[in-house]
Scaffold this motif. Structure first.
Motif, PDB file in Angstrom:
ATOM      1  N   ASP A 101     -13.018  17.462  -3.989  1.00 34.14           N
ATOM      2  CA  ASP A 101     -13.120  18.931  -3.645  1.00 34.14           C
ATOM      3  C   ASP A 101     -13.687  19.146  -2.312  1.00 34.14           C
ATOM      4  OD1 ASP A 101     -12.226  19.916  -6.205  1.00 34.14           O
ATOM      5  OD2 ASP A 101     -14.198  19.204  -7.151  1.00 34.14           O
ATOM      6  N   SER A 102     -13.254  20.107  -1.696  1.00 33.51           N
ATOM      7  CA  SER A 102     -13.731  20.574  -0.314  1.00 33.51           C
ATOM      8  C   SER A 102     -15.229  20.982  -0.272  1.00 33.51           C
ATOM      9  CB  SER A 102     -13.084  21.577   0.383  1.00 33.51           C
ATOM     10  OG  SER A 102     -12.850  22.811  -0.440  1.00 33.51           O
ATOM     11  N   PHE A 103     -15.616  21.232  -1.479  1.00 26.92           N
ATOM     12  CA  PHE A 103     -16.946  21.852  -1.385  1.00 26.92           C
ATOM     13  C   PHE A 103     -17.714  20.709  -2.022  1.00 26.92           C
ATOM     14  CE2 PHE A 103     -14.407  23.365  -4.865  1.00 26.92           C
ATOM     15  CZ  PHE A 103     -14.985  22.979  -6.321  1.00 26.92           C
ATOM     16  N   ASP A 104     -17.448  19.504  -2.727  1.00 21.33           N
ATOM     17  CA  ASP A 104     -18.262  18.520  -3.503  1.00 21.33           C
ATOM     18  C   ASP A 104     -17.563  16.997  -2.978  1.00 21.33           C
ATOM     19  OD1 ASP A 104     -19.942  17.217  -5.041  1.00 21.33           O
ATOM     20  OD2 ASP A 104     -19.305  18.176  -6.844  1.00 21.33           O
ATOM     21  N   SER A 105     -18.304  16.378  -2.266  1.00 21.23           N
ATOM     22  CA  SER A 105     -17.653  15.061  -1.797  1.00 21.23           C
ATOM     23  C   SER A 105     -17.967  14.289  -3.043  1.00 21.23           C
ATOM     24  CB  SER A 105     -18.206  14.501  -0.677  1.00 21.23           C
ATOM     25  OG  SER A 105     -19.884  14.606  -0.686  1.00 21.23           O
ATOM     26  N   ASN A 106     -18.818  14.274  -3.904  1.00 18.08           N
ATOM     27  CA  ASN A 106     -19.071  13.556  -4.999  1.00 18.08           C
ATOM     28  C   ASN A 106     -18.025  13.457  -6.041  1.00 18.08           C
ATOM     29  OD1 ASN A 106     -21.555  12.818  -3.852  1.00 18.08           O
ATOM     30  ND2 ASN A 106     -22.578  14.736  -4.909  1.00 18.08           N
ATOM     31  N   SER A 107     -17.020  14.420  -5.749  1.00 22.57           N
ATOM     32  CA  SER A 107     -15.910  14.254  -6.831  1.00 22.57           C
ATOM     33  C   SER A 107     -14.404  13.571  -6.408  1.00 22.57           C
ATOM     34  CB  SER A 107     -15.563  15.881  -6.996  1.00 22.57           C
ATOM     35  OG  SER A 107     -14.955  16.327  -5.771  1.00 22.57           O
ATOM     36  N   ALA A 108     -14.900  12.637  -5.469  1.00 22.35           N
ATOM     37  CA  ALA A 108     -13.840  11.926  -5.037  1.00 22.35           C
ATOM     38  C   ALA A 108     -12.976  10.995  -5.840  1.00 22.35           C
ATOM     39  CB  ALA A 108     -14.102  11.087  -3.743  1.00 22.35           C
ATOM     40  N   ILE A 109     -11.681  10.839  -5.975  1.00 21.90           N
ATOM     41  CA  ILE A 109     -10.927  10.099  -6.774  1.00 21.90           C
ATOM     42  C   ILE A 109     -10.086   9.400  -5.792  1.00 21.90           C
ATOM     43  CG2 ILE A 109      -9.109   9.813  -8.632  1.00 21.90           C
ATOM     44  CD1 ILE A 109     -10.268  12.809  -9.496  1.00 21.90           C
ATOM     45  N   SER A 110      -9.709   8.064  -5.982  1.00 22.17           N
ATOM     46  CA  SER A 110      -8.932   7.179  -5.052  1.00 22.17           C
ATOM     47  C   SER A 110      -7.573   6.860  -5.703  1.00 22.17           C
ATOM     48  CB  SER A 110      -9.608   5.984  -4.689  1.00 22.17           C
ATOM     49  OG  SER A 110     -10.915   6.438  -3.910  1.00 22.17           O
ATOM     50  N   SER A 111      -6.552   6.833  -4.798  1.00 21.37           N
ATOM     51  CA  SER A 111      -5.559   6.112  -5.385  1.00 21.37           C
ATOM     52  C   SER A 111      -5.397   4.723  -5.411  1.00 21.37           C
ATOM     53  CB  SER A 111      -4.142   6.503  -4.352  1.00 21.37           C
ATOM     54  OG  SER A 111      -4.502   6.093  -3.195  1.00 21.37           O
ATOM     55  N   ASN A 112      -4.335   3.965  -5.954  1.00 21.86           N
ATOM     56  CA  ASN A 112      -4.232   2.559  -5.788  1.00 21.86           C
ATOM     57  C   ASN A 112      -4.124   2.163  -4.210  1.00 21.86           C
ATOM     58  OD1 ASN A 112      -4.203   2.247  -8.719  1.00 21.86           O
ATOM     59  ND2 ASN A 112      -1.884   2.727  -8.834  1.00 21.86           N
ATOM     60  N   GLU A 113      -4.378   0.916  -4.276  1.00 22.49           N
ATOM     61  CA  GLU A 113      -4.326   0.128  -2.774  1.00 22.49           C
ATOM     62  C   GLU A 113      -2.816  -0.357  -2.628  1.00 22.49           C
ATOM     63  OE1 GLU A 113      -7.391  -2.342  -2.311  1.00 22.49           O
ATOM     64  OE2 GLU A 113      -8.877  -0.620  -1.757  1.00 22.49           O
ATOM     65  N   LEU A 114      -2.410  -0.314  -1.470  1.00 23.71           N
ATOM     66  CA  LEU A 114      -1.038  -0.813  -1.139  1.00 23.71           C
ATOM     67  C   LEU A 114      -1.109  -1.448   0.524  1.00 23.71           C
ATOM     68  CD1 LEU A 114       2.101  -1.121  -1.686  1.00 23.71           C
ATOM     69  CD2 LEU A 114       2.330   1.107  -0.410  1.00 23.71           C
ATOM     70  N   TYR A 115      -0.587  -2.902   0.147  1.00 25.76           N
ATOM     71  CA  TYR A 115      -0.856  -3.797   1.707  1.00 25.76           C
ATOM     72  C   TYR A 115       0.733  -3.586   2.068  1.00 25.76           C
ATOM     73  CZ  TYR A 115      -0.999  -7.300   4.675  1.00 25.76           C
ATOM     74  OH  TYR A 115      -0.909  -8.003   5.944  1.00 25.76           O
ATOM     75  N   LEU A 116       0.635  -3.488   3.285  1.00 27.18           N
ATOM     76  CA  LEU A 116       1.849  -3.486   4.111  1.00 27.18           C
ATOM     77  C   LEU A 116       1.825  -3.953   5.647  1.00 27.18           C
ATOM     78  CD1 LEU A 116       3.117   0.275   3.325  1.00 27.18           C
ATOM     79  CD2 LEU A 116       4.370  -1.935   2.512  1.00 27.18           C
ATOM     80  N   ASP A 117       2.856  -4.641   6.086  1.00 25.53           N
ATOM     81  CA  ASP A 117       2.984  -5.207   7.359  1.00 25.53           C
ATOM     82  C   ASP A 117       4.404  -5.308   7.702  1.00 25.53           C
ATOM     83  OD1 ASP A 117       3.922  -7.641   6.435  1.00 25.53           O
ATOM     84  OD2 ASP A 117       1.894  -8.542   6.478  1.00 25.53           O
ATOM     85  N   GLU A 118       4.667  -5.532   8.768  1.00 26.01           N
ATOM     86  CA  GLU A 118       5.781  -5.543   9.356  1.00 26.01           C
ATOM     87  C   GLU A 118       6.841  -6.541   8.942  1.00 26.01           C
ATOM     88  OE1 GLU A 118       8.372  -5.346  13.641  1.00 26.01           O
ATOM     89  OE2 GLU A 118       6.267  -5.885  13.761  1.00 26.01           O
ATOM     90  N   GLU A 119       6.123  -7.760   8.384  1.00 29.80           N
ATOM     91  CA  GLU A 119       7.074  -8.771   7.837  1.00 29.80           C
ATOM     92  C   GLU A 119       7.540  -8.466   6.223  1.00 29.80           C
ATOM     93  OE1 GLU A 119       6.683 -13.457   6.496  1.00 29.80           O
ATOM     94  OE2 GLU A 119       5.133 -12.570   7.719  1.00 29.80           O
ATOM     95  N   VAL A 120       6.677  -7.839   5.657  1.00 30.53           N
ATOM     96  CA  VAL A 120       6.405  -7.457   4.173  1.00 30.53           C
ATOM     97  C   VAL A 120       7.795  -6.397   3.971  1.00 30.53           C
ATOM     98  CG1 VAL A 120       5.501  -6.536   2.070  1.00 30.53           C
ATOM     99  CG2 VAL A 120       4.199  -8.284   3.592  1.00 30.53           C
ATOM    100  N   LEU A 121       7.601  -5.350   5.123  1.00 27.06           N
ATOM    101  CA  LEU A 121       8.614  -4.225   4.813  1.00 27.06           C
ATOM    102  C   LEU A 121       9.976  -4.596   5.225  1.00 27.06           C
ATOM    103  CD1 LEU A 121       6.389  -1.306   6.861  1.00 27.06           C
ATOM    104  CD2 LEU A 121       6.922  -1.604   4.436  1.00 27.06           C
ATOM    105  N   ASN A 122      10.315  -5.780   6.100  1.00 23.78           N
ATOM    106  CA  ASN A 122      11.710  -6.304   6.370  1.00 23.78           C
ATOM    107  C   ASN A 122      12.045  -7.322   5.679  1.00 23.78           C
ATOM    108  OD1 ASN A 122      12.441  -4.457   8.925  1.00 23.78           O
ATOM    109  ND2 ASN A 122      10.323  -5.298   9.521  1.00 23.78           N
ATOM    110  N   ARG A 123      11.126  -7.628   4.616  1.00 24.19           N
ATOM    111  CA  ARG A 123      11.673  -8.808   3.808  1.00 24.19           C
ATOM    112  C   ARG A 123      12.449  -8.245   2.639  1.00 24.19           C
ATOM    113  NH1 ARG A 123       6.744 -11.435   1.062  1.00 24.19           N
ATOM    114  NH2 ARG A 123       6.355 -11.997   3.275  1.00 24.19           N
ATOM    115  N   LEU A 124      13.546  -8.978   2.226  1.00 21.33           N
ATOM    116  CA  LEU A 124      14.441  -8.401   0.944  1.00 21.33           C
ATOM    117  C   LEU A 124      13.788  -8.673  -0.245  1.00 21.33           C
ATOM    118  CD1 LEU A 124      17.893  -9.644   1.920  1.00 21.33           C
ATOM    119  CD2 LEU A 124      16.979  -7.432   1.921  1.00 21.33           C
TER     120      LEU A 124
END
Length: 497
Positions: free
Chosen positions: A390-413
């Motif tokens: 919430d813009s008025f309450d930073s204690n209410s933060a919720i995070s998404s899942n993490e995702l690793y990406l690099d150039e090799e991973v993106l261009n690998r089939l």
């Protein structure tokens, strides 16, 4: 008879000669063409050939108004008449001199002479004819320049010391200034300047005192918005802002919940803030602002007073841009399941990404979502996730899942793509093999049927040979046998091949 006629003619001739001795010539009036009011001017009147020993009376009149004698002079022995006058405004106009003599002599008249009388301007003042000195834009302003004295006057108008020039909306005619569809730019100090001239050398001027005219700008339709303030662990308030872009100050702002007045204030600025109690997750009505200036009232649109806190799950997805079969750019999208006033944050390897960097740009689209634009390269490799609070309450933060990406991973089939491609290729091989086997079986059956038919024909031929007379039909039988056997063998061979 002739004698009497001669006497009559002689009498007429002497009569005419006698009368001509008592005829007055045309008088000539001499005076200046301009004169100042209350100045002394001598008017000269004379006859070129004045009769001897005759008294001539010269009188000064305005043409076509001989009821009012302006002055007179009695001339003896042909002297020039001098008629002194103290100039008054009524002297202006066409003047003429009349010469009169006794003994019933007909009076004579001079040519008219126009006298322009100048009265110096004095006592210029501005009179407002349209409305009070305070009025709203769009109305018509009419100012008149009134004089205590003065004629043959030219006028000019000044606004804040600058000349007001005629235009389609500014009419300057004689002593009147008329302004149509006024705007706040027409506000300021007005002055009229009255001027007249004497003899092209002396200038008389009278300046009015300045009059302040205020053209008030109409207040515009206000905008309404609010933010949430946290005042304790569970106490929240809505900070409501009402804002207008136009309007002469001061302006009165009011905030309403439905039809109930919450608060109002008069300020010397075009915005005002109000504090309204708030309970998260509850529908507390509809707010709107009112901006007023005098009898003008403008209303904002209505907005709901309801704040839903941020709730999960928080989902992150991405798509990419491809060039020459390689991924060169990414777009991450972050969205929370609910929340009225969400605040989005992006992280790379758990480090906060600010609005813009060398390889990224954050585009917030609250409350819907936030977008992270990436250029794929060595510096953009790492683990990404987004957080929403919430813009008025930073204690209410919720995070998404993490995702690793690099150039090799993106261009690998992907493994799934490889599996699908090889699976399809294997299936194609199996189908081709099955088709080949089926074709071979079909050929084999066809060749076996032709061999059995050949054997049956050969058996029939042998039976016929036993019954026929071989000596009689030898040649014919041999030819038939040879031909028939060759044809059957050729057909079988061709079928099997």
């Amino acid at each position: 008879m002739f004698a009497s006629l001669f006497v009559v003619m002689l009498g007429l001739c002497f009569g005419r000669k006698g009368n001509s001795q008592y005829t007055l010539g045309r008088p000539r009036l001499i005076s200046p063409s301009e004169a100042l009011v209350r100045s002394f001017v001598d008017f000269h009147c004379e006859i070129e050939f004045s009769p001897e020993n005759e008294t001539v009376l010269f009188q000064l009149f305005k043409k076509d108004n001989h009821d009012r004698l302006l002055g007179e002079y009695t001339s003896l022995n042909g002297e020039v008449a001098i008629i002194p006058q103290v100039i008054k405004p009524y002297h202006e106009g066409n003047l003429e001199c009349v010469a009169k003599a006794q003994n019933n002599i007909e009076p004579t008249y001079s040519y008219t002479h126009y006298l322009k009388v100048i009265e110096p301007v004095k006592g210029a003042e501005i009179a407002l004819r349209s409305s009070p000195v305070h009025f709203f834009e769009g109305e018509t302003l009419q100012l008149n320049c009134e004089l205590e004295a003065g004629n043959h006057v030219s006028y000019k108008w000044l606004l804040n010391g600058q000349l007001v020039s005629p235009s389609p909306l500014h009419s300057v005619a004689d002593k009147n200034l008329l302004i149509y569809r006024t705007t706040f730019k027409d506000s300021g100090y007005y002055m009229c300047v009255a001027t007249n001239h004497f003899d092209k050398t002396t200038i008389f001027t009278s300046n009015s005192s300045e009059v302040l005219i205020t053209v008030e700008e109409r207040v515009s339709i206000p905008n309404i918005s609010f933010t949430v303030i946290k005042e304790g662990s569970q106490n929240f308030s809505a900070k409501v802002t009402c804002r207008s872009t136009k309007g002469t100050l001061p302006v009165t702002f009011s905030v309403y919940n439905e039809t109930e007045l919450v608060a109002n204030v008069t300020v010397n600025k075009r915005n005002a803030t109000f504090k309204v109690p708030l309970v998260l997750g509850r529908d507390l009505g509809w707010l709107h602002c009112q901006a007023s200036k005098g009898d003008q009232i403008k209303h904002s649109q209505r907005i709901p007073l309801k704040v839903v806190p941020v709730g999960g799950p928080v989902r992150m997805r991405y798509d990419y841009e491809v060039e020459n079969y390689a991924v060169i750019g990414l777009r991450f999208f972050c969205r929370a399941a609910k929340g009225s006033l969400p605040q989005y944050r992006w992280f790379l390897n758990k480090t906060l990404l600010h609005d813009k960097g060398s390889f990224y740009n954050v585009v917030n689209q609250p409350p819907k979502q936030s977008i992270l634009l990436l250029s794929v390269g060595r510096s953009s490799a790492g683990t990404y996730h987004c957080g929403v609070s919430d813009s008025f309450d930073s204690n209410s933060a919720i995070s998404s899942n993490e995702l690793y990406l690099d150039e090799e991973v993106l261009n690998r089939l992907p493994v799934l793509v490889v599996a699908v491609v090889f699976g399809c290729f294997a299936l194609l091989i199996v189908l081709v093999s099955i088709c080949c086997l089926v074709g071979a079986k079909f050929k084999q059956r066809q060749c076996g049927g032709n061999s059995l038919l050949s054997l049956q024909m050969k058996g029939l031929a042998a039976a016929f040979e036993d019954e026929l007379d071989l000596s009689q039909y030898y040649e014919d039988a041999d030819s038939v046998k040879t031909a028939g056997g060759g044809e059957f063998d050729q057909a079988s061979v061709a079928s099997c091949d």
